[in-house]
Design an enzyme around this catalytic site. Sequence first.
Site, PDB file in Angstrom:
ATOM      1  N   LYS A   1       0.865  -1.187   0.000  1.00 24.57           N
ATOM      2  CA  LYS A   1       0.000   0.000   0.000  1.00 24.57           C
ATOM      3  C   LYS A   1       0.898   1.232   0.000  1.00 24.57           C
ATOM      4  O   LYS A   1       1.692   1.419   0.926  1.00 24.57           O
ATOM      5  CB  LYS A   1      -0.899   0.023   1.243  1.00 24.57           C
ATOM      6  CG  LYS A   1      -1.898  -1.111   1.337  1.00 24.57           C
ATOM      7  CD  LYS A   1      -2.703  -0.980   2.637  1.00 24.57           C
ATOM      8  CE  LYS A   1      -3.594  -2.187   2.860  1.00 24.57           C
ATOM      9  NZ  LYS A   1      -4.744  -2.183   1.958  1.00 24.57           N
TER      10      LYS A   1
ATOM     11  N   ASP B   1     -14.200  -0.025  10.469  1.00 24.89           N
ATOM     12  CA  ASP B   1     -14.586   0.087   9.060  1.00 24.89           C
ATOM     13  C   ASP B   1     -14.764  -1.301   8.458  1.00 24.89           C
ATOM     14  O   ASP B   1     -14.298  -1.590   7.354  1.00 24.89           O
ATOM     15  CB  ASP B   1     -13.523   0.877   8.289  1.00 24.89           C
ATOM     16  CG  ASP B   1     -14.030   1.348   6.917  1.00 24.89           C
ATOM     17  OD1 ASP B   1     -15.238   1.177   6.638  1.00 24.89           O
ATOM     18  OD2 ASP B   1     -13.218   1.865   6.134  1.00 24.89           O
TER      19      ASP B   1
END
Length: 612
Positions: free
Chosen positions: A383, A474
């Site tokens: 990422k 989340d």
Amino acid sequence: MADIVLEEFFIKRSQQKKKTSPLNYKERLFTLKQRQLSYYDYDAEKGVRMRPAPSDRSKRRSVRQATRDYLCASSLRLEPLQIIYDEGPLYVFAKTDEIRKQWIRKLKEEVQYNKDLLQKYHPCFWADGLWLCCQQEVKQAVGCKNSRRKPLPPQPQAQPQPPPPAPQPTSSSAMKVIAQYEYTPMTEQDLGLEVGEEYVILEVASTNWWKARDKYGAPWWSPPTCSPCSPDSWYCKNMSRSQAENLLRKENKDGGFLVRDSSKAGKYTVSVFTKVGGNTNGSCRHYNICTNQQGQFYLAEKHNFSNIPELIKYHQHNAAGLASRLKYIVSNTTQSAPSTAGLGYGVWEIDPQHLTCIKELGSGQFGVVKYGKWQGRHDVAIKMIKEGSMSEDDFINEAKVMMNLQHPNLVQLYGVCTKQRPIYIVTEYLSNGCLLDFLRDGIKNPHPVQLLEMCKDVSEGMAYLESQQYLHRDLAARNCLVDSQGTVKVTDFGLSRYVLDDEYTSSAGSKFPVRWSPPEVLLYCKFSSKSDVWAFGVLMWEIYTLGKMPYERLNNTDIVQKVSSGLRLYRPQLANERIYSIMMACWNDKPEDRPTFQELAANVQDLLYDLQ
């Protein structure tokens, strides 16, 4: 009816936490016979017992354990007692103390020779994710109060011998083990493992790395991917039903079989591939290994064995009720090893020069995600955090803690590159990508077991985070990934705390995923493990709609208003009432009345067990 010892109406506390309230009390008719306790729905008008519900504990056929003392006071104003099974506690409430004492006395007589009576028990309830008496947060935790039983004369019984559990050596003891997986060393201090080779564990530095010695005598660091000596090659630990079927179909041999962990803890299932009846494509059959009152194992009731290896040996020569005898062992030893915590012992800061980016996988709220290699050999996901999207210093301080979180259903964080910008987050790579995309494009006509196994994977990963007192904040299908075997793993746990600017913004300006958020988050920004539970219910809905958008016709402002006023998602066509009731339990208005992830995982396991 002459063999009935006692019969009485009790109020039973529901063991199925999928109800809209996790504390659900109903009247049931209990019947105690010798070595058998059953309970029934009862039709008062007809005066007859009704068929037991699928969750009826009488299917276990015997009381395994019973406590000697009473439960704590109950708000029902009745007299409580608890009966402990292998699967957990059963709470019932008697109308009078005299009835309660009579039943406790008789139950103790019936179980006094059981080989696994509890030495300690919990005098109070398990509620809201902990024992009220001692505040322990693990349901299977050892009791906190002595049973004060008098010693009983021993009664010889066959000792069950299931497949061996994973070893748990201490830091001061050496243990011989055999490698279950191939492991290629990642750093100079790592020890390579070969399937079937014997090693000696010298030290457990953490749950993630062991100090081991090979046959040449040199001590090196190794991930815990071994089992005690002489494991049975037909035993495939931590394999789901879908994975077993894929493996058996790949072998395509009539009579191919393996033994795997059942969805219910401590139970085992034999999975067999058969071409019986001339079916050239073949089919998979699954048989739960049962135990009788004497602790013996069986697949067919007339053929009992003192341990599972003896049972398998018998059915390798005799079908005895199975679709086929067990002809060929199908092993999973060629599968890849479980992910390690980090890319080597003590490694968490990764040199970006050791990373090679190969292709872009997609982009998320933090930036681009790429598939790559570490040191040219090991698959990783990288990422690349775009500047201004994350509170980087806070995240870096937390990265070491996040690396220590390791579970088969969590995407493993390997390390970070923080000495340049943009910073990189390096994680385990899962070849089947995002669960949301997998639901929409990767599966057609899914089997009910496959969808339920996805829910099981997520619930177990989240139960682990819950046990570590770690919030996700989340949880959604977009933040889960699928590996090459179809296992679902939760990713990006805790990262939303470091978001500086993202797409999830309510009308009040607070940042969170509105469509996955409960009323207390929508209105007061109050996060807890129970807000993650709400999001899990929405994720289940995503799974059973094959990736539809929750509240697809509403905007964020409408969702805040309507969900706070009681709106809930509809039942998906692929979800039956039992599945939907688990979702509804997650969407209870009161956070304290929502189940814990440990309870949710147990409920999903029960449903899977019924399907097997």
